[in-house]
Design an enzyme around this catalytic site. Structure first.
Site, PDB file in Angstrom:
ATOM      1  N   ASP A  66      -1.223  -1.464  -3.845  1.00 38.18           N
ATOM      2  CA  ASP A  66      -2.693  -1.518  -3.380  1.00 38.18           C
ATOM      3  C   ASP A  66      -3.298  -0.209  -3.384  1.00 38.18           C
ATOM      4  O   ASP A  66      -2.465   0.586  -2.775  1.00 38.18           O
ATOM      5  CB  ASP A  66      -2.755  -2.501  -2.129  1.00 38.18           C
ATOM      6  CG  ASP A  66      -4.211  -2.794  -1.671  1.00 38.18           C
ATOM      7  OD1 ASP A  66      -5.291  -2.810  -2.503  1.00 38.18           O
ATOM      8  OD2 ASP A  66      -4.223  -2.670  -0.428  1.00 38.18           O
ATOM      9  N   HIS A  67      -4.491   0.119  -3.782  1.00 40.18           N
ATOM     10  CA  HIS A  67      -5.114   1.426  -3.685  1.00 40.18           C
ATOM     11  C   HIS A  67      -4.159   2.726  -3.923  1.00 40.18           C
ATOM     12  O   HIS A  67      -3.890   3.675  -3.161  1.00 40.18           O
ATOM     13  CB  HIS A  67      -5.595   1.620  -2.253  1.00 40.18           C
ATOM     14  CG  HIS A  67      -6.758   0.759  -2.056  1.00 40.18           C
ATOM     15  ND1 HIS A  67      -7.982   1.093  -2.510  1.00 40.18           N
ATOM     16  CD2 HIS A  67      -6.919  -0.416  -1.367  1.00 40.18           C
ATOM     17  CE1 HIS A  67      -8.740   0.174  -1.929  1.00 40.18           C
ATOM     18  NE2 HIS A  67      -8.227  -1.015  -1.244  1.00 40.18           N
TER      19      HIS A  67
ATOM     20  N   GLY B 163     -11.486  -6.047   1.106  1.00 44.77           N
ATOM     21  CA  GLY B 163     -12.147  -6.340   2.462  1.00 44.77           C
ATOM     22  C   GLY B 163     -12.540  -7.746   2.845  1.00 44.77           C
ATOM     23  O   GLY B 163     -13.466  -7.904   3.314  1.00 44.77           O
TER      24      GLY B 163
ATOM     25  N   SER C 263       0.952  -1.173  -0.065  1.00 46.50           N
ATOM     26  CA  SER C 263       0.019   0.025  -0.011  1.00 46.50           C
ATOM     27  C   SER C 263       1.061   1.197   0.093  1.00 46.50           C
ATOM     28  O   SER C 263       1.951   1.219   0.161  1.00 46.50           O
ATOM     29  CB  SER C 263      -0.957  -0.042   1.078  1.00 46.50           C
ATOM     30  OG  SER C 263      -0.110   0.156   2.224  1.00 46.50           O
TER      31      SER C 263
HETATM   32  P1  13P Z   1      -9.324  -6.378   4.989  1.00 47.76           P
HETATM   33  O1  13P Z   1      -9.196  -5.081   5.624  1.00 47.76           O
HETATM   34  O2  13P Z   1     -10.485  -7.203   5.131  1.00 47.76           O
HETATM   35  O3  13P Z   1      -7.988  -7.149   5.215  1.00 47.76           O
HETATM   36  O4  13P Z   1      -9.045  -5.658   3.378  1.00 47.76           O
HETATM   37  C1  13P Z   1      -7.930  -5.301   2.754  1.00 47.76           C
HETATM   38  C2  13P Z   1      -8.007  -4.973   1.599  1.00 47.76           C
HETATM   39  O5  13P Z   1      -8.975  -5.126   0.746  1.00 47.76           O
HETATM   40  C3  13P Z   1      -6.853  -4.153   0.966  1.00 47.76           C
HETATM   41  O6  13P Z   1      -7.132  -3.569  -0.401  1.00 47.76           O
END
Ligand code: 13P
Length: 318
Positions: A81-82, A211, A48
């Site tokens: 990620d994101h 998530g 991230s």
């Molecule tokens: P969690 O918080 O459920 O682990 O999800 C992480 C996520 O989707 C990172 O992009």
């Protein structure tokens, strides 16, 4: 060996999901590689923006490169990620990442398309895969909190249009999950009907489930027993992954669970050993427990035991 997420998805679609695990440090990295090799699973390492800033982006990269040498059998993708546009461009230009996620889901549809398309064009020039997001998940990600009431599920019609307009390689869909350790408050639940509807509009197209931590109650209880305060924490039923795979889910994101394992191990260790100042002792326990956790998750995702199949599929193509 580092490959793209697109390569994984071609092999995995409707057969299994690949675990996408967030890491921030050395111990997580070692536990992750061990757990995936113990279960003979391909995997995705997620980094991230926060993880890149924690020490410095070059540190995590160096750790992963070292692990790649230490565990030559491993097949994995390195994924941002994101990301925002700037971070995506930095990762694309770095020559290290094989996949990025551009998350412009908080923008209006047209703006999301515009930003995503720019990132896709730049990434594809270098053979890098792009995940995009449409719809909005609840929870906290990168310090941005979205109340579940304001989260909204992905519209299947819009999803088709979005993919056509942007050319992204996979799509993160909002289907009722949320980031963090407190999922499914109120009437929220996993919307399989919505995933099925999206798949109808986008047949054979790789979908991503964010998530997806299951927030194991044993870990929550262990944390609370040793002085933590995680009342009412709740996650996704890990048996639901097997139901999502035939509906096109090929990547399942797990971050929070790793944090829970870390917190439980360290809380327990230091409460039980108040005289200890050697952090390598709990570090070792954490690496073992995290490896076991990863291997278990891969069983649930169906990716355990797939490493040879992936290797063969890759060598047949190249
Ligand atoms: P969690 O918080 O459920 O682990 O999800 C992480 C996520 O989707 C990172 O992009």
């Amino acid at each position: 060996m580092i490959i793209t997420t697109k390569q994984f998805f071609k092999i995995a679609y409707s057969k299994f999901a690949v675990g996408a695990y967030n890491i921030n440090n050395l111990e997580q990295c070692i536990g992750l590689f061990r757990g995936n090799l113990d279960s003979q699973a391909p995997f995705i390492i997620q980094i991230s923006k926060g993880a890149r800033d924690y020490t410095d982006k070059s540190m995590l990269e160096a750790i992963i490169r070292a692990a790649d040498k230490l565990f030559p059998e491993a097949i994995f993708a390195v994924h941002l990620d994101h990301g925002d546009e700037e971070t995506c461009c930095d990762c694309i230009d770095s020559g290290f990442y094989s996949s990025v996620m551009i998350d412009a889901s908080a923008e209006e549809f047209e703006k999301n398309v515009e930003i995503t398309k720019r990132v896709v064009d730049r990434a594809h020039e270098k053979g890098i895969s792009v995940e995009a997001e449409l719809g909005e998940l609840g929870g906290v990600e990168e310090n941005i909190a979205i109340d579940e009431k304001n989260a909204h599920l992905t519209d299947p019609n819009q999803a088709k249009e979005f993919v056509e307009l942007t050319g992204c390689d996979s799509l993160a869909v909002a289907i009722g999950t949320s980031h963090g350790a407190y999922k499914f408050t109120g009437s929220q639940g996993l919307h399989f009907d919505r995933i099925a509807e999206i798949q109808k509009h986008l047949p054979e197209f790789p979908l991503v489930m964010h998530g997806s931590s299951s927030v194991p109650q044993e870990e929550v209880n262990r944390i609370n027993k040793y002085g933590g305060k995680l009342e009412g924490a709740k996650g996704v039923d890990e048996n639901d992954f097997a139901k999502a795979v035939p509906l096109g889910v090929v990547k399942v994101n797990i971050d929070t669970d790793g944090r829970l394992v870390w917190t439980a191990v360290h809380r327990k260790h230091f409460i039980e050993n108040p005289e200890n100042i050697d952090f390598r002792k709990p570090g070792k326990i954490f690496m073992e427990e995290y490896a076991k956790f990863i291997a278990h998750k891969n069983e649930k995702l169906g990716s355990a035991g797939r490493l040879e199949q992936v290797r063969k599929a890759l060598s047949a193509v190249y």
